[in-house]
Design a protein around this motif. Structure first.
Motif, PDB file in Angstrom:
ATOM      1  N   HIS A 304       0.863  -1.185   0.000  1.00  0.00           N
ATOM      2  CA  HIS A 304       0.000   0.000   0.000  1.00  0.00           C
ATOM      3  C   HIS A 304       0.896   1.230   0.000  1.00  0.00           C
ATOM      4  N   LEU A 305       0.476   2.259  -0.700  1.00  0.00           N
ATOM      5  CA  LEU A 305       1.252   3.491  -0.792  1.00  0.00           C
ATOM      6  C   LEU A 305       0.539   4.589  -0.010  1.00  0.00           C
ATOM      7  N   MET A 306       1.241   5.150   0.970  1.00  0.00           N
ATOM      8  CA  MET A 306       0.662   6.205   1.808  1.00  0.00           C
ATOM      9  C   MET A 306       1.455   7.493   1.624  1.00  0.00           C
ATOM     10  N   HIS A 307       0.749   8.589   1.391  1.00  0.00           N
ATOM     11  CA  HIS A 307       1.349   9.923   1.345  1.00  0.00           C
ATOM     12  C   HIS A 307       0.957  10.669   2.615  1.00  0.00           C
ATOM     13  N   ILE A 308       1.939  11.187   3.321  1.00  0.00           N
ATOM     14  CA  ILE A 308       1.724  11.902   4.580  1.00  0.00           C
ATOM     15  C   ILE A 308       2.289  13.309   4.408  1.00  0.00           C
ATOM     16  N   SER A 309       1.487  14.313   4.710  1.00  0.00           N
ATOM     17  CA  SER A 309       1.967  15.690   4.562  1.00  0.00           C
ATOM     18  C   SER A 309       1.509  16.542   5.748  1.00  0.00           C
ATOM     19  N   THR A 310       2.237  17.611   5.994  1.00  0.00           N
ATOM     20  CA  THR A 310       1.872  18.526   7.078  1.00  0.00           C
ATOM     21  C   THR A 310       0.670  19.372   6.648  1.00  0.00           C
ATOM     22  N   ARG A 311      -0.128  19.737   7.604  1.00  0.00           N
ATOM     23  CA  ARG A 311      -1.353  20.483   7.301  1.00  0.00           C
ATOM     24  C   ARG A 311      -1.083  21.980   7.050  1.00  0.00           C
ATOM     25  N   ASP A 312       0.024  22.469   7.618  1.00  0.00           N
ATOM     26  CA  ASP A 312       0.313  23.900   7.479  1.00  0.00           C
ATOM     27  C   ASP A 312       1.403  24.170   6.454  1.00  0.00           C
ATOM     28  N   PHE A 313       1.718  23.160   5.645  1.00  0.00           N
ATOM     29  CA  PHE A 313       2.746  23.278   4.607  1.00  0.00           C
ATOM     30  C   PHE A 313       4.139  23.545   5.174  1.00  0.00           C
ATOM     31  N   SER A 314       4.338  23.210   6.442  1.00  0.00           N
ATOM     32  CA  SER A 314       5.675  23.305   7.018  1.00  0.00           C
ATOM     33  C   SER A 314       6.494  22.098   6.582  1.00  0.00           C
ATOM     34  N   PHE A 315       7.819  22.220   6.724  1.00  0.00           N
ATOM     35  CA  PHE A 315       8.699  21.114   6.322  1.00  0.00           C
ATOM     36  C   PHE A 315       8.427  19.879   7.177  1.00  0.00           C
ATOM     37  N   ILE A 316       8.598  18.699   6.561  1.00  0.00           N
ATOM     38  CA  ILE A 316       8.616  17.446   7.339  1.00  0.00           C
ATOM     39  C   ILE A 316       9.946  17.409   8.085  1.00  0.00           C
ATOM     40  N   ALA A 317       9.918  17.728   9.366  1.00  0.00           N
ATOM     41  CA  ALA A 317      11.143  17.831  10.160  1.00  0.00           C
ATOM     42  C   ALA A 317      11.344  16.579  11.019  1.00  0.00           C
ATOM     43  N   GLU A 319      11.107  16.036  14.180  1.00  0.00           N
ATOM     44  CA  GLU A 319      10.073  15.711  15.166  1.00  0.00           C
ATOM     45  C   GLU A 319       8.849  15.079  14.502  1.00  0.00           C
ATOM     46  N   HIS A 320       8.551  15.475  13.255  1.00  0.00           N
ATOM     47  CA  HIS A 320       7.458  14.845  12.518  1.00  0.00           C
ATOM     48  C   HIS A 320       7.789  13.387  12.215  1.00  0.00           C
ATOM     49  N   LEU A 321       9.017  13.160  11.715  1.00  0.00           N
ATOM     50  CA  LEU A 321       9.427  11.794  11.354  1.00  0.00           C
ATOM     51  C   LEU A 321       9.419  10.890  12.576  1.00  0.00           C
ATOM     52  N   SER A 322       9.875  11.429  13.703  1.00  0.00           N
ATOM     53  CA  SER A 322       9.881  10.645  14.943  1.00  0.00           C
ATOM     54  C   SER A 322       8.469  10.217  15.320  1.00  0.00           C
ATOM     55  N   GLN A 323       7.532  11.140  15.217  1.00  0.00           N
ATOM     56  CA  GLN A 323       6.134  10.840  15.545  1.00  0.00           C
ATOM     57  C   GLN A 323       5.547   9.817  14.576  1.00  0.00           C
ATOM     58  N   ILE A 324       5.827   9.988  13.293  1.00  0.00           N
ATOM     59  CA  ILE A 324       5.296   9.075  12.265  1.00  0.00           C
ATOM     60  C   ILE A 324       5.838   7.665  12.453  1.00  0.00           C
ATOM     61  N   GLN A 339      10.156   7.792   0.706  1.00  0.00           N
ATOM     62  CA  GLN A 339      10.749   8.904  -0.031  1.00  0.00           C
ATOM     63  C   GLN A 339      10.132  10.187   0.506  1.00  0.00           C
ATOM     64  N   ASN A 340      10.981  11.155   0.857  1.00  0.00           N
ATOM     65  CA  ASN A 340      10.417  12.382   1.404  1.00  0.00           C
ATOM     66  C   ASN A 340      10.793  13.591   0.561  1.00  0.00           C
ATOM     67  N   SER A 341       9.890  14.561   0.558  1.00  0.00           N
ATOM     68  CA  SER A 341      10.145  15.860  -0.036  1.00  0.00           C
ATOM     69  C   SER A 341      10.068  16.879   1.084  1.00  0.00           C
ATOM     70  N   ALA A 342      10.011  18.152   0.743  1.00  0.00           N
ATOM     71  CA  ALA A 342      10.017  19.185   1.778  1.00  0.00           C
ATOM     72  C   ALA A 342       8.822  19.066   2.716  1.00  0.00           C
ATOM     73  N   ILE A 343       7.637  18.813   2.156  1.00  0.00           N
ATOM     74  CA  ILE A 343       6.433  18.859   3.000  1.00  0.00           C
ATOM     75  C   ILE A 343       5.655  17.546   3.017  1.00  0.00           C
ATOM     76  N   SER A 344       6.216  16.492   2.444  1.00  0.00           N
ATOM     77  CA  SER A 344       5.478  15.226   2.435  1.00  0.00           C
ATOM     78  C   SER A 344       6.416  14.039   2.526  1.00  0.00           C
ATOM     79  N   LEU A 345       5.832  12.931   2.937  1.00  0.00           N
ATOM     80  CA  LEU A 345       6.545  11.657   3.034  1.00  0.00           C
ATOM     81  C   LEU A 345       5.712  10.598   2.327  1.00  0.00           C
ATOM     82  N   THR A 369      -3.322  12.684   5.059  1.00  0.00           N
ATOM     83  CA  THR A 369      -2.865  11.407   4.509  1.00  0.00           C
ATOM     84  C   THR A 369      -3.693  11.025   3.283  1.00  0.00           C
ATOM     85  N   GLU A 370      -3.071  10.257   2.431  1.00  0.00           N
ATOM     86  CA  GLU A 370      -3.746   9.679   1.269  1.00  0.00           C
ATOM     87  C   GLU A 370      -3.201   8.266   1.087  1.00  0.00           C
ATOM     88  N   VAL A 371      -4.081   7.294   0.886  1.00  0.00           N
ATOM     89  CA  VAL A 371      -3.660   5.899   0.773  1.00  0.00           C
ATOM     90  C   VAL A 371      -4.108   5.324  -0.568  1.00  0.00           C
TER      91      VAL A 371
END
Length: 412
Positions: A304-317, A319-324, A339-345, A369-371
């Motif tokens: 399954h392919l999941m896209h995870i992104s921040t709601r406020d368009f902030s960088f995936i930092a 602390e985000h990765l740790s939580q995920i 694979q990560n970009s600036a605002i999504s994983l 999220t989108e699956v």
């Protein structure tokens, strides 16, 4: 001492069990330990029993179907009145008895107590058949030797205790035992993960300081691709532990990911050979300087392919990765590719325990999220980067990652 592992396909019916004896006759049965999987699709059938049990449906009928299958196989191997028929019935009586009196709401605990019976029954049938045709052997319960923690369905090995127990085995005796199972401190059954019988064989080989370990498959050995899914594949005659570990990591189904570490630690050579043609050399995995690195194709399905992104368009930092990743670990979901970009994983994942929906709900508290469900992940190793047309042909690419000579794509 040698360790042989026979999978479900090699003991799927009476003729297959007889063929195991022919393989042993060809290879030599002296000073040998056999690790046996459940017969054919038994594990799937017992998983259905557990599912129906928790859904409060008629699981007894499913148990009876599995029982009759094993009795029919035994009819092709033994004379009427043989003691094995009563033993088979007793195994299935135990399953029903356990489910009637079980009070545990833990589906993983129940799964391990029920599904493990497939290996117990198949190993007993094989042991009795070998005894009948004068292949002297001793049947042993793997749970007395492989000791684990209480992480049901994915047990972690207590290596010190396991080594202690296995070292009590007589190196001059032939044994038949089960793959896939061990036991925890209270002697409840713990399975080692789906397809874990190869790992069991490696654990016994490690504990016995075996001369070699051989896994018997319905393919000639480790190929440059699954011949059922890819054309023009060839046999890898000789590969290193490192190459085999890499192939297993990317999803090569012929090698269980955990199998190679204990063998490498003690430099025990590992062979993958065909039970249909045991005289052929197959593939040797060892500490070798002759390491074939041919272009090879691997596919992992049911991903399954999941896209995870921040709601406020902030960088995936961080602390985000740790939580995920903490949530992934909590739900026991394995990541196959990320694979990560600036605002999504983007994460390609395996939902082994059917906890993806729970993960998604927790992630949506903080993230968008989108699956995309039921995708496939293709890996091309040792790629010829100048000729990739055939690899990409006909694929709808959802995600792509290239590093050195490894190309991975997720498709639907």
């Amino acid at each position: 001492m040698k360790v042989f592992k026979f999978g479900g396909a090699s003991v799927k019916d009476a003729e297959s069990v007889k063929n195991v004896a022919l393989v042993l006759e060809s290879e030599g049965f002296e000073n040998c330990l056999l690790v046996v999987s459940a017969m054919g699709k038994t594990t799937n059938a017992l998983e259905k029993v557990v599912k129906k049990y928790f859904e409060k449906e008629d699981y007894e009928t499913e148990i009876e179907k599995v029982k009759q299958t094993h009795l029919e196989i035994s009819t092709g191997l033994f004379q009427n009145g043989h003691a094995v028929f009563a033993e088979i019935s007793l195994f299935f009586d135990d399953i029903e008895s356990f489910l009637r009196r079980n009070k545990s709401p833990n589906p993983n605990f129940v799964y391990d107590q029920v599904v493990s019976c497939g290996e117990m029954i198949s190993s007993k049938i094989l042991s009795e058949y070998l005894t009948d045709i004068q292949f002297r052997n001793t049947w042993i319960d793997a749970r007395d030797y492989i000791k684990t923690d209480s992480n049901y369905r994915e047990g972690n090995i207590n290596w010190e205790e396991t080594q202690k127990q296995i070292s009590t085995l007589d190196q001059n005796t032939c044994y038949v035992t089960q793959g896939f199972i061990g036991s925890e401190a209270n002697n409840f059954t713990v399975t080692l993960g789906r397809e874990g019988s190869d790992y069991s064989a490696a654990i016994f080989a490690y504990g016995l300081n075996a001369d070699a370990m051989t896994i018997w498959k319905d393919v000639p050995g480790v190929m440059t691709g699954d011949p059922r899914k890819f054309e023009n594949v060839t046999l890898l005659d000789n590969i290193s532990y490192e190459e085999a570990i890499e192939m297993a990591y990317y999803g090569a189904s012929v090698i269980h990911p955990k199998t190679l570490q204990p063998l490498k630690q003690k430099n025990i050579p590992f062979y993958v050979k065909s039970f249909l043609d045991p005289k052929k050399a197959g593939t040797k995995v060892s500490s070798t300087e002759v390491n074939q690195q041919l272009e090879s194709y691997i596919v992992k399905e049911n991903q399954h392919l999941m896209h995870i992104s921040t709601r406020d368009f902030s960088f995936i930092a961080e602390e985000h990765l740790s939580q995920i990743f903490a949530l992934f670990a909590k739900q026991q979901i394995k990541i196959s590719l990320m694979q990560n970009s600036a605002i999504s994983l983007a994460v390609c994942l395996e939902d082994k325990y059917e906890t993806l929906d729970a993960l998604n709900q927790e992630l949506q508290i903080t993230f968008n999220t989108e699956v995309v469900r039921d995708v496939s992940m293709y890996t091309l190793r040792n790629a010829n980067l100048e000729d990739l047309k055939s690899f990409y042909e006909g694929k709808n690419i959802l995600l792509e990652q290239i590093s050195k000579k490894i190309i991975q794509v997720v498709t639907n």
